[in-house]
Design an enzyme around this catalytic site. Structure first.
Site, short mmCIF file in Angstrom:
data_model
loop_
_atom_site.label_atom_id
_atom_site.label_comp_id
_atom_site.label_asym_id
_atom_site.label_seq_id
_atom_site.Cartn_x
_atom_site.Cartn_y
_atom_site.Cartn_z
N ASP A 60 -3.22 5.69 11.99
CA ASP A 60 -2.32 5.23 10.93
C ASP A 60 -1.03 6.07 10.92
OD1 ASP A 60 -0.99 4.45 8.64
OD2 ASP A 60 -2.69 4.74 7.28
N HIS A 100 1.14 4.96 6.70
CA HIS A 100 0.95 5.63 5.40
C HIS A 100 1.18 7.13 5.56
CE1 HIS A 100 -1.20 1.78 5.13
NE2 HIS A 100 -0.60 1.76 3.97
N SER A 108 0.81 -1.22 0.00
CA SER A 108 0.00 0.00 0.00
C SER A 108 0.85 1.28 0.00
CB SER A 108 -0.94 0.00 1.21
OG SER A 108 -0.20 -0.19 2.39
#
Ligand SMILES: *[C@@H]1O[C@H](CO)[C@@H](O)[C@H](O)[C@H]1NC(C)=O
Ligand SMILES: *[C@@H]1O[C@H](CO)[C@@H](O)[C@H](O)[C@H]1NC(C)=O
Ligand SMILES: *[C@@H]1O[C@H](CO)[C@@H](O)[C@H](O)[C@H]1NC(C)=O
Length: 368
Positions: free
Chosen positions: A345, A348, A124
């Site tokens: 998160d 990311h 990702s």
């Protein structure tokens, strides 16, 4: 100055450019140069500039685009849409110590790569960087329609009028996972997807995040190496074997005269404040500023050394897009809870944000 001296300089230039250094021989650094600076750049010892060594500086001309006008940001990365209140994280520019990076020029990118395809391959984090490049290009040519194609594991966005395709290929381990009678087998010495990859003009690889996953997050049941099947093994060793398989595949299957190959450095996460001398901090929720300076207190992640070791043994020149340290400094650039699923998160990165810098560096590598 004699001809001999000039030829020496050119030879140095050539060698350095083939390796992981960037050269700025002609003052292409852009806005900040003046006669003195340009002259000093011509001196051979100033030709080499490691664009990955530098620091973050405040620059009010950033971000490179207005993310609310980019119609393609996934809910994982769209921090402003999901209410991130502080905006300063958008206003930093990476400043290498010994040169300036040319500002990203989306139109010139699209013209230069007309009819070509660029593909991000990996987990990702690749998706994150792909989203950013799509936004950077879209903001340069907002009137150009984006044709959306492809099906799992490929997403293919083509800018109409330029015929430039920006693709992402989901392959968290790069090597294969195959469904067999005994279960899902992670095959450390097999890259079947390579058949699709090798026809692409620019390839940007990345793998790391998934290698330590266990339990329900682990998408395989066995590991296979040659004829040997095991239930598990040292994960760093497995990572190294997969990278070695990848390197062999590049060495034997990819024509580097037609295809440019980059491998992305290990991407850091920010869940452990002790790494940046704030031991009480357990995530990136309150981080609004990058670290000052050019080094990260705990140094490079161990996986970086494994990656470097494999790249050093390759017979073909692959460029290490060495974003590790500059990203380690950006504890402020993660979505934290400002994303569409509200989870914390610190892995990311917000789009717009840090991944735009990765693409500016990429732009520099593929256009120089
Ligand atoms: C030009 O660049 C040199 C070297 O970076 C710097 O020392 C000097 O102050 C600059 N001059 C002007 C007029 O900006
Ligand atoms: C991506 O889409 C373009 C435009 O339709 C097409 O020409 C290209 O072959 C596609 N690339 C891949 C790898 O599917
Ligand atoms: C990346 O760049 C940094 C800073 O120049 C350097 O210390 C490191 O060895 C490089 N390589 C890797 C694999 O991170």
């Amino acid at each position: 100055m004699g001809l001999g001296r000039r030829i020496t300089a050119v030879a140095i230039f050539g060698v350095i450019c083939l390796s992981q250094w960037l050269c700025l021989a002609n003052g292409a650094g852009g806005v900040h140069h003046n006669a003195t600076a340009m002259n000093s750049r011509r001196a051979p010892q100033k030709l080499r500039c490691n664009m990955y060594e530098g620091s973050w500086v405040f620059d009010d001309s950033y971000p490179l685009y207005d993310s609310s006008k980019c119609p393609h940001i996934r809910k994982e990365f769209d921090c402003l849409k999901y209410g991130r209140p502080d905006k300063q994280y958008l206003k930093y520019r990476w400043q290498p110590h010994n040169c300036n990076l040319p500002r990203f020029d989306g139109k010139s990118f699209l013209k230069k790569f007309k009819g070509k395809q660029i593909m991000f391959i990996g987990d990702s984090i690749s998706l994150n960087q792909w989203q950013s490049l799509v936004c950077m290009l879209h903001s340069a040519v907002p009137q150009s329609t984006i044709l959306e194609q492809g099906s799992e594991p490929i997403t293919n966005y083509t800018f109409q009028g330029y015929e430039v395709s920006v693709l992402v290929f989901h392959s968290p381990y790069l090597v294969d996972i195959v469904e067999e009678k005994i279960g899902r087998v992670l095959k450390l010495d097999s890259i079947k997807n390579g058949a699709t990859w090798k026809n692409i003009d620019i390839l940007v690889f990345n793998t790391w995040l998934w290698w330590y996953r266990r339990g329900p997050k682990q998408p395989w049941d066995y590991i296979q190496i040659g004829n040997k099947i095991v239930k598990d093994m040292d994960r760093m060793e497995a990572f190294k074997m997969a990278l070695t398989t990848w390197a062999k595949w590049i060495n034997t299957e990819v024509d580097l005269r037609k295809t440019k190959v980059l491998f992305q450095g290990i991407t850091p996460q920010h869940y452990h404040g002790k790494e940046w001398n704030e031991p009480e901090v357990t995530n990136c929720a309150k981080e609004t500023q990058p670290l000052k300076g050019s080094t990260y207190p705990i140094g490079l992640p161990p996986a970086s050394h494994v990656l470097q070791g494999v790249l050093n043994k390759m017979t073909k020149p692959v460029h290490l897009l060495n974003i590790t340290i500059l990203s380690q400094l950006r504890k402020d650039a993660h979505p934290s809870s400002y994303n569409g699923f509200k989870g914390m998160d610190c892995t990311h990165w917000c789009v717009a944000g840090l991944t735009d810098t990765w693409n500016e560096l990429l732009y520099n590598v593929v256009t120089s």
